[in-house]
Structure formats: structure tokens, C-alpha cells
Design a protein around this motif. Structure first.
Motif, PDB file in Angstrom:
ATOM      1  N   ASN A  19     -18.120  65.415  -3.036  1.00  0.00           N
ATOM      2  CA  ASN A  19     -18.869  66.645  -3.254  1.00  0.00           C
ATOM      3  C   ASN A  19     -19.985  66.435  -4.275  1.00  0.00           C
ATOM      4  OD1 ASN A  19     -17.137  68.113  -1.496  1.00  0.00           O
ATOM      5  ND2 ASN A  19     -15.631  68.305  -3.156  1.00  0.00           N
ATOM      6  N   ASN A  20     -20.889  67.410  -4.358  1.00  0.00           N
ATOM      7  CA  ASN A  20     -22.028  67.303  -5.270  1.00  0.00           C
ATOM      8  C   ASN A  20     -21.607  67.244  -6.733  1.00  0.00           C
ATOM      9  OD1 ASN A  20     -23.900  67.315  -3.177  1.00  0.00           O
ATOM     10  ND2 ASN A  20     -24.130  69.550  -3.206  1.00  0.00           N
ATOM     11  N   ASP A  21     -20.444  67.838  -7.053  1.00  0.00           N
ATOM     12  CA  ASP A  21     -19.980  67.824  -8.440  1.00  0.00           C
ATOM     13  C   ASP A  21     -19.191  66.564  -8.787  1.00  0.00           C
ATOM     14  OD1 ASP A  21     -17.609  68.231  -7.087  1.00  0.00           O
ATOM     15  OD2 ASP A  21     -17.023  70.027  -8.210  1.00  0.00           O
ATOM     16  N   GLY A  22     -19.134  65.598  -7.847  1.00  0.00           N
ATOM     17  CA  GLY A  22     -18.422  64.358  -8.099  1.00  0.00           C
ATOM     18  C   GLY A  22     -16.968  64.379  -7.703  1.00  0.00           C
ATOM     19  N   SER A  23     -16.445  65.529  -7.295  1.00  0.00           N
ATOM     20  CA  SER A  23     -15.065  65.604  -6.840  1.00  0.00           C
ATOM     21  C   SER A  23     -14.964  65.091  -5.403  1.00  0.00           C
ATOM     22  CB  SER A  23     -14.540  67.041  -6.923  1.00  0.00           C
ATOM     23  OG  SER A  23     -15.244  67.888  -6.021  1.00  0.00           O
ATOM     24  N   PHE A  24     -13.746  64.868  -4.950  1.00  0.00           N
ATOM     25  CA  PHE A  24     -13.498  64.340  -3.614  1.00  0.00           C
ATOM     26  C   PHE A  24     -12.578  65.292  -2.862  1.00  0.00           C
ATOM     27  CE2 PHE A  24     -14.787  60.811  -6.151  1.00  0.00           C
ATOM     28  CZ  PHE A  24     -15.494  59.976  -5.300  1.00  0.00           C
ATOM     29  N   ALA A  25     -12.966  65.655  -1.644  1.00  0.00           N
ATOM     30  CA  ALA A  25     -12.171  66.529  -0.783  1.00  0.00           C
ATOM     31  C   ALA A  25     -11.547  65.684   0.314  1.00  0.00           C
ATOM     32  CB  ALA A  25     -13.033  67.634  -0.191  1.00  0.00           C
ATOM     33  N   MET A  26     -10.224  65.645   0.343  1.00  0.00           N
ATOM     34  CA  MET A  26      -9.493  64.793   1.280  1.00  0.00           C
ATOM     35  C   MET A  26      -8.776  65.663   2.300  1.00  0.00           C
ATOM     36  SD  MET A  26      -7.838  62.078  -1.424  1.00  0.00           S
ATOM     37  CE  MET A  26      -6.871  63.342  -2.260  1.00  0.00           C
ATOM     38  N   THR A  27      -9.077  65.464   3.564  1.00  0.00           N
ATOM     39  CA  THR A  27      -8.451  66.236   4.631  1.00  0.00           C
ATOM     40  C   THR A  27      -7.313  65.420   5.229  1.00  0.00           C
ATOM     41  OG1 THR A  27     -10.522  67.387   5.100  1.00  0.00           O
ATOM     42  CG2 THR A  27      -8.816  67.437   6.802  1.00  0.00           C
ATOM     43  N   PHE A  28      -6.101  65.950   5.054  1.00  0.00           N
ATOM     44  CA  PHE A  28      -4.883  65.253   5.452  1.00  0.00           C
ATOM     45  C   PHE A  28      -4.124  66.076   6.491  1.00  0.00           C
ATOM     46  CE2 PHE A  28      -4.460  63.282   0.934  1.00  0.00           C
ATOM     47  CZ  PHE A  28      -5.368  62.289   1.272  1.00  0.00           C
ATOM     48  N   PRO A  29      -3.241  65.453   7.254  1.00  0.00           N
ATOM     49  CA  PRO A  29      -2.378  66.214   8.162  1.00  0.00           C
ATOM     50  C   PRO A  29      -1.435  67.133   7.381  1.00  0.00           C
ATOM     51  CG  PRO A  29      -2.363  63.873   8.706  1.00  0.00           C
ATOM     52  CD  PRO A  29      -3.048  63.998   7.381  1.00  0.00           C
ATOM     53  N   LYS A  30      -1.262  68.323   7.905  1.00  0.00           N
ATOM     54  CA  LYS A  30      -0.344  69.293   7.311  1.00  0.00           C
ATOM     55  C   LYS A  30       1.100  68.842   7.548  1.00  0.00           C
ATOM     56  CE  LYS A  30       0.075  74.352   7.560  1.00  0.00           C
ATOM     57  NZ  LYS A  30      -0.410  75.494   8.387  1.00  0.00           N
ATOM     58  N   GLN A  31       1.916  68.880   6.480  1.00  0.00           N
ATOM     59  CA  GLN A  31       3.311  68.446   6.576  1.00  0.00           C
ATOM     60  C   GLN A  31       4.221  69.514   5.964  1.00  0.00           C
ATOM     61  OE1 GLN A  31       3.473  63.751   6.694  1.00  0.00           O
ATOM     62  NE2 GLN A  31       2.783  64.379   4.672  1.00  0.00           N
ATOM     63  N   ALA A  32       4.179  70.700   6.548  1.00  0.00           N
ATOM     64  CA  ALA A  32       4.936  71.826   6.006  1.00  0.00           C
ATOM     65  C   ALA A  32       6.443  71.553   6.059  1.00  0.00           C
ATOM     66  CB  ALA A  32       4.609  73.093   6.795  1.00  0.00           C
ATOM     67  N   PRO A  33       7.163  71.887   5.004  1.00  0.00           N
ATOM     68  CA  PRO A  33       8.615  71.675   4.989  1.00  0.00           C
ATOM     69  C   PRO A  33       9.361  72.828   5.654  1.00  0.00           C
ATOM     70  CG  PRO A  33       7.930  72.564   2.889  1.00  0.00           C
ATOM     71  CD  PRO A  33       6.670  72.418   3.718  1.00  0.00           C
ATOM     72  N   GLU A  34      10.604  72.554   6.000  1.00  0.00           N
ATOM     73  CA  GLU A  34      11.479  73.581   6.565  1.00  0.00           C
ATOM     74  C   GLU A  34      12.737  73.691   5.703  1.00  0.00           C
ATOM     75  OE1 GLU A  34      12.243  72.634  10.614  1.00  0.00           O
ATOM     76  OE2 GLU A  34      10.155  72.981  11.254  1.00  0.00           O
ATOM     77  N   GLU A  35      13.294  74.901   5.649  1.00  0.00           N
ATOM     78  CA  GLU A  35      14.452  75.124   4.784  1.00  0.00           C
ATOM     79  C   GLU A  35      15.670  74.351   5.281  1.00  0.00           C
ATOM     80  OE1 GLU A  35      16.747  78.771   2.449  1.00  0.00           O
ATOM     81  OE2 GLU A  35      15.031  79.176   3.762  1.00  0.00           O
ATOM     82  N   VAL A  36      16.425  73.824   4.327  1.00  0.00           N
ATOM     83  CA  VAL A  36      17.638  73.053   4.602  1.00  0.00           C
ATOM     84  C   VAL A  36      18.847  73.972   4.434  1.00  0.00           C
ATOM     85  CG1 VAL A  36      19.090  71.153   3.808  1.00  0.00           C
ATOM     86  CG2 VAL A  36      16.610  70.885   3.884  1.00  0.00           C
ATOM     87  N   GLN A  37      19.701  74.006   5.431  1.00  0.00           N
ATOM     88  CA  GLN A  37      20.897  74.827   5.333  1.00  0.00           C
ATOM     89  C   GLN A  37      22.035  74.074   4.637  1.00  0.00           C
ATOM     90  OE1 GLN A  37      20.681  78.025   6.077  1.00  0.00           O
ATOM     91  NE2 GLN A  37      18.568  77.644   6.752  1.00  0.00           N
ATOM     92  N   LEU A  38      22.154  72.773   4.930  1.00  0.00           N
ATOM     93  CA  LEU A  38      23.196  71.956   4.322  1.00  0.00           C
ATOM     94  C   LEU A  38      22.529  71.053   3.284  1.00  0.00           C
ATOM     95  CD1 LEU A  38      26.202  71.213   4.337  1.00  0.00           C
ATOM     96  CD2 LEU A  38      25.681  69.467   6.052  1.00  0.00           C
ATOM     97  N   ILE A  39      22.655  71.437   2.011  1.00  0.00           N
ATOM     98  CA  ILE A  39      21.990  70.716   0.928  1.00  0.00           C
ATOM     99  C   ILE A  39      22.827  69.504   0.529  1.00  0.00           C
ATOM    100  CG2 ILE A  39      21.096  70.883  -1.421  1.00  0.00           C
ATOM    101  CD1 ILE A  39      20.849  73.920  -0.961  1.00  0.00           C
ATOM    102  N   PRO A  40      22.254  68.318   0.475  1.00  0.00           N
ATOM    103  CA  PRO A  40      23.025  67.125   0.107  1.00  0.00           C
ATOM    104  C   PRO A  40      23.630  67.238  -1.290  1.00  0.00           C
ATOM    105  CG  PRO A  40      20.894  66.518   1.036  1.00  0.00           C
ATOM    106  CD  PRO A  40      20.853  67.996   0.809  1.00  0.00           C
ATOM    107  N   ASP A  41      24.871  66.813  -1.422  1.00  0.00           N
ATOM    108  CA  ASP A  41      25.534  66.840  -2.735  1.00  0.00           C
ATOM    109  C   ASP A  41      24.775  66.004  -3.760  1.00  0.00           C
ATOM    110  OD1 ASP A  41      27.526  68.458  -1.706  1.00  0.00           O
ATOM    111  OD2 ASP A  41      28.896  66.794  -1.281  1.00  0.00           O
ATOM    112  N   ALA A  42      24.210  64.884  -3.316  1.00  0.00           N
ATOM    113  CA  ALA A  42      23.489  64.002  -4.237  1.00  0.00           C
ATOM    114  C   ALA A  42      22.264  64.687  -4.822  1.00  0.00           C
ATOM    115  CB  ALA A  42      23.086  62.716  -3.528  1.00  0.00           C
TER     116      ALA A  42
END
Length: 262
Positions: free
Chosen positions: A107-130
Motif C-alpha cells: 500500500n501507499n503507506d508502506g503496509s502490506f495487504a495479504m489476501t489469504f483463503p478463509k479458514q473459518a473454524p467450527e465448534e467442537v462438541q467433544l473437547i480433547p482432555d489434553a
């Protein structure tokens, strides 16, 4: 053989903040063992290796000190910083075998815009003990995507105060763990733990924001969000959530340029 090495502080406009990454531009690929040895010797969270393709894009691979990583945001930002500087360009197209094409615009201000694939999470019903055993404060809910478990907390102080037990979190491999909560100054904050694949705590993790931003966008009902990774060094990101992509914007600053002798 001599290789030029660049070390860049990503997701920061100040030295000694954000997350450091090493960048090595190659004319042809080295062996996997040699790249891992170089990354181990560098001992930063990731070393990015790039090699230009015939179509003008740059193939990119990322290595932690322990193994090859299939997706790294801050080292991609660092690589884009070096390539834009070296080639006097304002856009870099990276090709990967793991997450497809990654496009970075300066960008003009020296920042960088990175377009990545969306990797939305889903809720876990059985949460690992660890996972529960590895966190000193129990989350209100847990989600998961291809990269990590998401421990959701009510407030940012819980995330700041959180302590982890690495021996427990290592049992979750190949998945890592991100803790996150809404924030007062930002829309959300996070911390990222990856003892099985890189280190105790990552300073700023661009890739995980492709999951964090969609989650918080859904919670807040907006697609433009500010984020802060509350590590020892800290890092700021701006996130724009699209239908299939997440665009992360941040700054970067050079720390060093040197020579590796092989």
C-alpha cells in the motif's frame, strides 16, 4: 555456496516488535534437509524460501526450526517486503502447494495487504482432555479448523493471564492452540501456542487470523476488524473478511541482511 539472508520484523513498524522471520531468495530449490537445517540454525519462528516461477509468481515454502509448515502469514509478509524492495514492485503473487495462490499488495503507506483463503473454524462438541488440561483457564467454548483449536474466552484479561502446559498441548499435534477474546482497544486479541511444531508461543501468527477474523466477524456482525496478538513482542493486524478470503494488513521493518556460507 553463498546465500543472502534477510531478517524482517513482520506485523510491526518498529524493530524488536511483531514476529521475526528469515527470508531467503533462491534461484533453484535446495534439498528439504538443507532448508530445514538452515531454518533450525536461524532459530526464528519461520524461515521463508522463495523461488521465482516462469509466470512471474514466486513459489514459497516455510520452515520452523522443527519442520516444514504448510501456511505462515508473517513470513509471507516478510518475503513480500524483501521482494517488493528488491524488484521495485508493489504486488507479489505467491504460489503454494498447500493453500493455493496468495496475493500481497504493498500500500501507499508502506503496509502490506495479504489476501489469504478463509479458514473459518467450527465448534467442537467433544473437547480433547489434553486441551483442557493444557490451559490454566477453561474456555467458554472451543472451535477448530485445519490449523488449530480455538479456545474462546469472555474477556481479554483471561487471555493475557493464561498459562499453558506444553506437554499436554503437544498431544494435540498436528493441531496448535489459539486463545482469543473480545478486546477494549481492538475488536479482538489472541495468543498462539505451538509446542508440537515450532515453539512455546508464537509472537504474531498471520495464518490463524484467517480463522479468527471470520469467527469474530460473525460475533460482531461486521467484516472489518482490528486485531492484536498479545505476545511478549505483540503485533497489530487489520482484517477484512470476504466470502472466501481474508485480507490481513500489517507493516514490516528490516532487521538485517547478511550472508550464509554453505
Amino acid at each position: 555456496m553463498k546465500l543472502t539472508i534477510h531478517q524482517i520484523d513482520a506485523f510491526s513498524s518498529e524493530l524488536f516488535k511483531g514476529n521475526y522471520a528469515a527470508v531467503i531468495l533462491l534461484e533453484s530449490w535446495l534439498s528439504d534437509d538443507l532448508m530445514l537445517n538452515i531454518a533450525s540454525e536461524n532459530n526464528v519462528s519461520e524461515t521463508a524460501f522463495t523461488c521465482q516461477s516462469a509466470d512471474g509468481s514466486f513459489a514459497i515454502r516455510w520452515f520452523s526450526p522443527l519442520m516444514e509448515i504448510d501456511f505462515c502469514g508473517h513470513a509471507t509478509l516478510a518475503a513480500a517486503y524483501v521482494l517488493c524492495e528488491q524488484h521495485t514492485i508493489t504486488q507479489v503473487r505467491f504460489s503454494t502447494e498447500t493453500v493455493g495462490e496468495l496475493i500481497v499488495n504493498k500500500n501507499n503507506d508502506g503496509s502490506f495487504a495479504m489476501t489469504f483463503p478463509k479458514q473459518a473454524p467450527e465448534e467442537v462438541q467433544l473437547i480433547p482432555d489434553a486441551l483442557l488440561a493444557g490451559l490454566s483457564i477453561q474456555p467458554v467454548k472451543v472451535l477448530k479448523n485445519r490449523q488449530a483449536y480455538f479456545a474462546i474466552y469472555d474477556n481479554e484479561q483471561q487471555v493475557v493471564d493464561l498459562k499453558t502446559t506444553n506437554e499436554q498441548l503437544k498431544k494435540l499435534a498436528p493441531l496448535d492452540v489459539v486463545a482469543t477474546a473480545p478486546s477494549v482497544e481492538y475488536d479482538f486479541i489472541s495468543r498462539y501456542f505451538w509446542p508440537a511444531s515450532g515453539g512455546d508461543e508464537d509472537f504474531v501468527t498471520g495464518s490463524i487470523h484467517t480463522g479468527l477474523a471470520p469467527y469474530w466477524a460473525g460475533q460482531f456482525g461486521k467484516n472489518s476488524l482490528s486485531a492484536y496478538q498479545a505476545s511478549q513482542r505483540g503485533g497489530k493486524l487489520h482484517c477484512e473478511v470476504g466470502d472466501t478470503t481474508v485480507t490481513l494488513t500489517g507493516h514490516a521493518v528490516r532487521y538485517l541482511k547478511g550472508t550464509i556460507y554453505l
